[in-house]
Design an enzyme around this catalytic site. Structure first.
Site, PDB file in Angstrom:
ATOM      1  N   ARG A  21     -43.419 -51.375  53.300  1.00  0.00           N
ATOM      2  CA  ARG A  21     -42.586 -50.365  53.097  1.00  0.00           C
ATOM      3  C   ARG A  21     -42.993 -49.674  51.708  1.00  0.00           C
ATOM      4  NH1 ARG A  21     -39.018 -55.496  53.241  1.00  0.00           N
ATOM      5  NH2 ARG A  21     -37.574 -55.346  54.770  1.00  0.00           N
ATOM      6  N   HIS A  57     -42.418 -45.062  57.787  1.00  0.00           N
ATOM      7  CA  HIS A  57     -42.038 -46.036  57.615  1.00  0.00           C
ATOM      8  C   HIS A  57     -42.547 -46.129  59.273  1.00  0.00           C
ATOM      9  CE1 HIS A  57     -39.313 -48.475  59.496  1.00  0.00           C
ATOM     10  NE2 HIS A  57     -38.021 -47.339  60.540  1.00  0.00           N
ATOM     11  N   ARG A 117     -45.041 -48.288  59.134  1.00  0.00           N
ATOM     12  CA  ARG A 117     -44.767 -49.496  59.079  1.00  0.00           C
ATOM     13  C   ARG A 117     -44.418 -49.536  61.248  1.00  0.00           C
ATOM     14  NH1 ARG A 117     -41.996 -53.343  56.575  1.00  0.00           N
ATOM     15  NH2 ARG A 117     -40.378 -53.975  57.202  1.00  0.00           N
ATOM     16  N   HIS A 171     -38.788 -58.759  57.462  1.00  0.00           N
ATOM     17  CA  HIS A 171     -37.831 -59.300  57.611  1.00  0.00           C
ATOM     18  C   HIS A 171     -36.466 -60.163  57.853  1.00  0.00           C
ATOM     19  CE1 HIS A 171     -38.265 -55.148  60.565  1.00  0.00           C
ATOM     20  NE2 HIS A 171     -38.043 -55.246  59.650  1.00  0.00           N
ATOM     21  N   TYR A 187     -38.815 -53.073  67.977  1.00  0.00           N
ATOM     22  CA  TYR A 187     -39.545 -53.219  67.576  1.00  0.00           C
ATOM     23  C   TYR A 187     -40.507 -53.407  69.272  1.00  0.00           C
ATOM     24  CZ  TYR A 187     -40.090 -51.592  62.863  1.00  0.00           C
ATOM     25  OH  TYR A 187     -39.568 -51.807  61.848  1.00  0.00           O
TER      26      TYR A 187
END
Length: 297
Positions: free
Chosen positions: A146, A240, A243, A266, A275
């Protein structure tokens, strides 16, 4: 500060990041300002739902997005849950509140070609900033970290002998991410350039500005946006999205979902599964190629 016990609770017990806590505090202060202006009171412990509903209406009138309003109400709900827990109130005024409907944002990752165009075709000069900017892009894409995690990297979090990066994620949860050989080469170049800075005032943080202070989030965003604007026509070009690209490309290449979950930091698999929708086209190709009934004669 009126919210200090709650702030301490978020920092010390819930282990929220300072950035998250700052956002919570701003939302609470916004509500306090509304109470003072509309009802001439700052007694948040006596608030009932109608007052909160009127605040929501005023936010809608200000054209604040439903997503942002939900975030503000979530902060307020956490505050009242805390007050209920410590016994300062007997009921949560938001106990029956339902969040406003929001449309799901589709995050479109960069293609592998767009990533290659930036890293392999654009000219990163040999200056400190040129090397640093290239490393920032490489780290985002090769680790999936992040933006705040990148900003907060300390020198001692990079293990050059084992080629790993220790990341301090949400709620101070640590994870170890392997580093590619190509990234390690850029890290070595950056470290050599870093020591040439004339006045380093922040000696512990890894990423610095030309002035020798810790890099900041808006600068990181600007770096990503500027470079990818030269290679991509996508509307959103941010850390982001890099990512997102990291996770999508790994899954496209057959990476295990649980492994990607750990790399991203996560807490649940559900967060990682968002995703997978980008991998459906790749999965379909594999499926049609591998399934006996999918092969064309």
């Amino acid at each position: 500060m009126p919210f200090q016990p709650f702030i301490d609770y978020l920092l010390l017990e819930k282990h929220y990041s300072k950035l998250t806590v700052k956002a919570y505090e701003k939302d609470l202060n916004d509500f306090l300002t509304f109470l003072s202006a509309t009802y001439q009171t700052q007694d948040m412990l006596s608030v009932k739902y109608p007052e909160i509903r009127n605040w929501i209406v005023s936010l809608v009138d200000q054209k604040i997005s439903n997503r942002s309003i939900n975030r503000k109400i979530s902060a307020l709900n956490s505050y009242y849950k805390f007050q209920l827990k410590v016994g300062d109130i007997t009921g949560n005024p938001l106990s029956k509140h339902k969040a406003l409907k929001t449309s799901k944002k589709i995050q479109i990752p960069f293609s592998e070609a767009e990533i290659a165009s930036v890293l392999d075709e654009l000219n990163f000069d040999s200056s400190f900033e040129g090397i640093r900017n290239k490393l920032i892009i490489e780290l985002f894409y090769s680790t999936g970290i992040r933006r705040i995690e990148l900003v907060e990297i300390q020198l001692n979090q990079i293990d050059t002998s084992n080629q790993t990066l220790k990341v301090l994620g949400k709620r101070n949860k640590e994870r170890i991410i392997p580093l590619l050989d190509s990234v390690m080469e850029t890290i070595q170049q950056y470290l050599k350039a870093r020591i040439t800075l004339e006045n380093i005032t922040d000696k512990n943080h890894f990423f610095l500005t030309q002035k020798g202070v810790k890099i900041y989030e808006t600068l990181v965003y600007r770096i990503i946006n500027d470079y990818f604007s030269l290679a991509s026509t996508k509307v959103k070009k941010s850390p982001h999205i890099l990512r997102h690209s990291f996770a999508t490309h790994l899954l496209n290449q057959g990476a295990d979902l649980n492994a990607v979950k750990e790399l991203l930091g996560h807490s649940s698999l559900a967060a990682t599964q968002v995703y997978t929708h980008n991998s459906i086209s790749e999965l379909k190709k594999v499926y049609l190629k591998a399934h006996p009934r999918g092969q064309k004669n």
